[in-house]
Design an enzyme around this catalytic site. Structure first.
Site, PDB file in Angstrom:
ATOM      1  N   ASP A 117       0.827  -1.213   0.000  1.00  0.00           N
ATOM      2  CA  ASP A 117       0.000   0.000   0.000  1.00  0.00           C
ATOM      3  C   ASP A 117       0.865   1.269   0.000  1.00  0.00           C
ATOM      4  O   ASP A 117       1.988   1.254   0.494  1.00  0.00           O
ATOM      5  CB  ASP A 117      -0.903  -0.026   1.238  1.00  0.00           C
ATOM      6  N   GLY A 118       0.297   2.318  -0.553  1.00  0.00           N
ATOM      7  CA  GLY A 118       0.958   3.625  -0.479  1.00  0.00           C
ATOM      8  C   GLY A 118       1.531   4.114  -1.802  1.00  0.00           C
ATOM      9  O   GLY A 118       2.186   5.161  -1.839  1.00  0.00           O
ATOM     10  N   TRP A 174       2.708   7.935  -2.431  1.00  0.00           N
ATOM     11  CA  TRP A 174       4.122   8.142  -2.807  1.00  0.00           C
ATOM     12  C   TRP A 174       4.191   9.032  -4.045  1.00  0.00           C
ATOM     13  O   TRP A 174       4.976   9.980  -4.102  1.00  0.00           O
ATOM     14  CB  TRP A 174       4.777   6.787  -3.090  1.00  0.00           C
ATOM     15  N   ARG A 180      -0.720   8.869 -10.139  1.00  0.00           N
ATOM     16  CA  ARG A 180      -0.808   7.622  -9.360  1.00  0.00           C
ATOM     17  C   ARG A 180      -0.192   6.440 -10.111  1.00  0.00           C
ATOM     18  O   ARG A 180       0.435   5.564  -9.513  1.00  0.00           O
ATOM     19  CB  ARG A 180      -2.280   7.308  -9.042  1.00  0.00           C
ATOM     20  N   THR A 209     -10.597  -7.469  -5.539  1.00  0.00           N
ATOM     21  CA  THR A 209     -11.903  -7.402  -6.201  1.00  0.00           C
ATOM     22  C   THR A 209     -12.505  -5.998  -6.047  1.00  0.00           C
ATOM     23  O   THR A 209     -13.320  -5.577  -6.860  1.00  0.00           O
ATOM     24  CB  THR A 209     -12.869  -8.461  -5.614  1.00  0.00           C
ATOM     25  N   GLU A 210     -12.063  -5.270  -5.016  1.00  0.00           N
ATOM     26  CA  GLU A 210     -12.578  -3.909  -4.787  1.00  0.00           C
ATOM     27  C   GLU A 210     -11.864  -2.879  -5.686  1.00  0.00           C
ATOM     28  O   GLU A 210     -12.366  -1.769  -5.884  1.00  0.00           O
ATOM     29  CB  GLU A 210     -12.400  -3.495  -3.315  1.00  0.00           C
ATOM     30  N   ASN A 211     -10.677  -3.243  -6.179  1.00  0.00           N
ATOM     31  CA  ASN A 211      -9.897  -2.267  -6.965  1.00  0.00           C
ATOM     32  C   ASN A 211     -10.513  -1.932  -8.324  1.00  0.00           C
ATOM     33  O   ASN A 211     -10.098  -0.963  -8.974  1.00  0.00           O
ATOM     34  CB  ASN A 211      -8.452  -2.753  -7.168  1.00  0.00           C
ATOM     35  N   ARG A 240     -11.564   1.716  -9.128  1.00  0.00           N
ATOM     36  CA  ARG A 240     -10.609   2.795  -9.464  1.00  0.00           C
ATOM     37  C   ARG A 240     -10.796   3.251 -10.907  1.00  0.00           C
ATOM     38  O   ARG A 240     -11.363   2.520 -11.729  1.00  0.00           O
ATOM     39  CB  ARG A 240      -9.187   2.293  -9.245  1.00  0.00           C
ATOM     40  N   ARG A 248      -5.086  -2.541   8.574  1.00  0.00           N
ATOM     41  CA  ARG A 248      -6.211  -3.450   8.315  1.00  0.00           C
ATOM     42  C   ARG A 248      -5.776  -4.492   7.293  1.00  0.00           C
ATOM     43  O   ARG A 248      -4.757  -4.341   6.627  1.00  0.00           O
ATOM     44  CB  ARG A 248      -7.446  -2.683   7.850  1.00  0.00           C
ATOM     45  N   GLU A 265       1.203 -13.116  12.298  1.00  0.00           N
ATOM     46  CA  GLU A 265       1.640 -11.896  12.967  1.00  0.00           C
ATOM     47  C   GLU A 265       1.437 -10.750  11.971  1.00  0.00           C
ATOM     48  O   GLU A 265       1.624 -10.942  10.759  1.00  0.00           O
ATOM     49  CB  GLU A 265       3.124 -11.983  13.335  1.00  0.00           C
TER      50      GLU A 265
HETATM   51  C1  FPP Z   1      -2.041  -0.020  -3.259  1.00  0.00           C
HETATM   52  O1  FPP Z   1      -1.569   1.325  -3.244  1.00  0.00           O
HETATM   53  C2  FPP Z   1      -1.491  -0.706  -4.424  1.00  0.00           C
HETATM   54  C3  FPP Z   1      -2.229  -1.330  -5.404  1.00  0.00           C
HETATM   55  C4  FPP Z   1      -3.700  -1.405  -5.349  1.00  0.00           C
HETATM   56  C5  FPP Z   1      -1.594  -1.935  -6.594  1.00  0.00           C
HETATM   57  C6  FPP Z   1      -0.352  -2.745  -6.337  1.00  0.00           C
HETATM   58  C7  FPP Z   1       0.246  -3.038  -7.658  1.00  0.00           C
HETATM   59  C8  FPP Z   1       1.573  -2.963  -7.940  1.00  0.00           C
HETATM   60  C9  FPP Z   1       2.621  -2.674  -6.930  1.00  0.00           C
HETATM   61  C10 FPP Z   1       2.081  -3.137  -9.354  1.00  0.00           C
HETATM   62  C11 FPP Z   1       1.836  -4.430 -10.033  1.00  0.00           C
HETATM   63  C12 FPP Z   1       2.095  -5.644  -9.232  1.00  0.00           C
HETATM   64  C13 FPP Z   1       3.002  -6.638  -9.535  1.00  0.00           C
HETATM   65  C14 FPP Z   1       3.041  -7.878  -8.715  1.00  0.00           C
HETATM   66  C15 FPP Z   1       3.958  -6.520 -10.661  1.00  0.00           C
HETATM   67  P1  FPP Z   1      -2.627   2.508  -3.373  1.00  0.00           P
HETATM   68  O2  FPP Z   1      -2.770   2.851  -4.808  1.00  0.00           O
HETATM   69  O3  FPP Z   1      -3.899   2.147  -2.694  1.00  0.00           O
HETATM   70  O4  FPP Z   1      -1.876   3.653  -2.604  1.00  0.00           O
HETATM   71  P2  FPP Z   1      -2.581   4.843  -1.815  1.00  0.00           P
HETATM   72  O5  FPP Z   1      -3.276   4.225  -0.632  1.00  0.00           O
HETATM   73  O6  FPP Z   1      -1.402   5.667  -1.408  1.00  0.00           O
HETATM   74  O7  FPP Z   1      -3.496   5.551  -2.763  1.00  0.00           O
END
Ligand code: FPP
Length: 232
Positions: A15-16, A20, A28, A61-63, A66, A183, A196
Site C-alpha cells: 500500500d501507499g 508516494w 498515481r 476485487t474492490e480495486n 478505481r 487493516r 503476525e
Molecule cells: C495499493 O496502493 C497498491 C495497489 C492497489 C496496486 C499494487 C500493484 C503494484 C505494486 C504493481 C503491479 C504488481 C506486480 C506484482 C507486478 P494505493 O494505490 O492504494 O496507494 P494509496 O493508498 O497511497 O493511494
C-alpha cells in the site's frame, strides 16, 4: 509453522503507491510503476533469506472501482512483470501461482498468467503467489461451493483449505502492510488466521531489503502461541 525464527510464508499488502506518487508530484500510475520496480528486490531477498512462500496483493476485487486508466496500468505492469521474469522464474525454480478470478482479466494478462503457471508448476521449493482480482470472502465462498459440488454435505476446515487458491501451501506466518493503514483489506483472511501483523508507515515504493530485514527481525522476536500457553 516457522523455520527457526524465519517465517515460511509472508504476505505483502503493497500500500501507499498513490500517496508516494502524490508526494513526488507524479500521477498515481507512476507510483504503481515504482511499486512494481521494488517487487523483484523484495521477492529475491525473501527467498534468499529462507522464506518459502511470498504472497503479494496486486489487485483486489474492490480495486475495479478505481479509474479505468489506473486499473489498466496495474494490469499492464503485471503483464510486463510476468513477461520480464519468465526465464528467471524457471532458472530459479520458483513456482508461480495466481490467486483470484482470472476470467475477468484482459486476455493478454490472463494468457501471460497461464503460461507462467504452466512453465513453473513442477517446482515446489519457492512459491510466488500473486493475488489478482482476489478477495478473501469470495475465495471462501468459492471453496464452499466447490466442496458442495464435489458432494460434501457438511463443510470442514480441510474442505475450505483444499479448495482455496493456496491449497497445499503453509498458512501465512507474517503479513507486512506498508503505507500506514492497519487493516487486512480482505487479504487471505483464512490463511492468515494466526499470522503476525506488521504495519509500517513506509510507502511500498520505499520498501526495500533494509525494511524487509526490519520486518523479519520484528517477527523473529515475537513469541507465537497459537492459542496455547507456552510459546511455539
Ligand atoms: C495499493 O496502493 C497498491 C495497489 C492497489 C496496486 C499494487 C500493484 C503494484 C505494486 C504493481 C503491479 C504488481 C506486480 C506484482 C507486478 P494505493 O494505490 O492504494 O496507494 P494509496 O493508498 O497511497 O493511494
Amino acid at each position: 509453522m516457522t523455520k527457526g525464527n524465519i517465517p515460511r510464508h509472508v504476505g505483502f499488502i503493497m500500500d501507499g503507491n498513490g500517496r508516494w506518487a502524490k508526494e513526488h508530484g507524479k500521477p498515481r500510475t507512476f507510483g504503481h510503476k515504482k511499486g512494481a520496480d521494488v517487487i523483484h528486490e523484495i521477492v529475491s531477498a525473501s527467498f534468499n533469506g529462507g522464506i518459502e512462500v511470498v504472497s503479494l496483493y496486486a489487485f483486489s476485487t474492490e480495486n475495479w472501482a478505481r479509474p479505468k486508466d489506473e486499473v489498466d496500468s496495474i494490469f499492464d505492469l503485471l503483464r510486463k512483470f510476468l513477461k520480464k521474469y519468465a526465464k528467471e522464474l524457471i532458472d530459479e525454480e520458483i513456482k508461480l501461482i495466481i490467486s483470484g478470478d482470472l476470467s475477468a482479466l484482459p486476455e493478454n494478462l490472463r494468457s501471460e498468467c497461464l503460461e507462467r503457471i504452466a512453465d513453473t508448476c513442477r517446482f515446489s521449493e519457492h512459491v510466488l503467489n500473486i493475488a489478482i482480482n482476489y478477495g478473501s470472502k469470495a475465495e471462501i465462498v468459492r471453496a464452499v461451493n466447490q466442496a458442495l459440488k464435489n458432494g460434501k454435505t457438511q463443510i470442514s476446515e480441510e474442505d475450505i483449505a483444499e479448495n482455496s487458491y493456496t491449497k497445499g501451501l503453509p498458512d501465512i506466518d507474517l503479513i507486512v502492510r506498508t503505507g500506514g493503514e492497519q487493516r487486512l483489506s480482505n487479504f487471505f483472511l483464512w490463511q492468515a488466521a494466526y499470522a503476525e501483523l506488521y504495519f509500517t508507515d513506509v510507502y511500498w515504493p520505499d520498501f526495500h531489503k533494509k525494511q524487509l530485514g526490519e520486518a523479519i527481525g520484528w517477527f523473529s522476536n515475537r513469541q507465537r502461541r497459537f492459542g496455547d500457553v507456552s510459546p511455539k
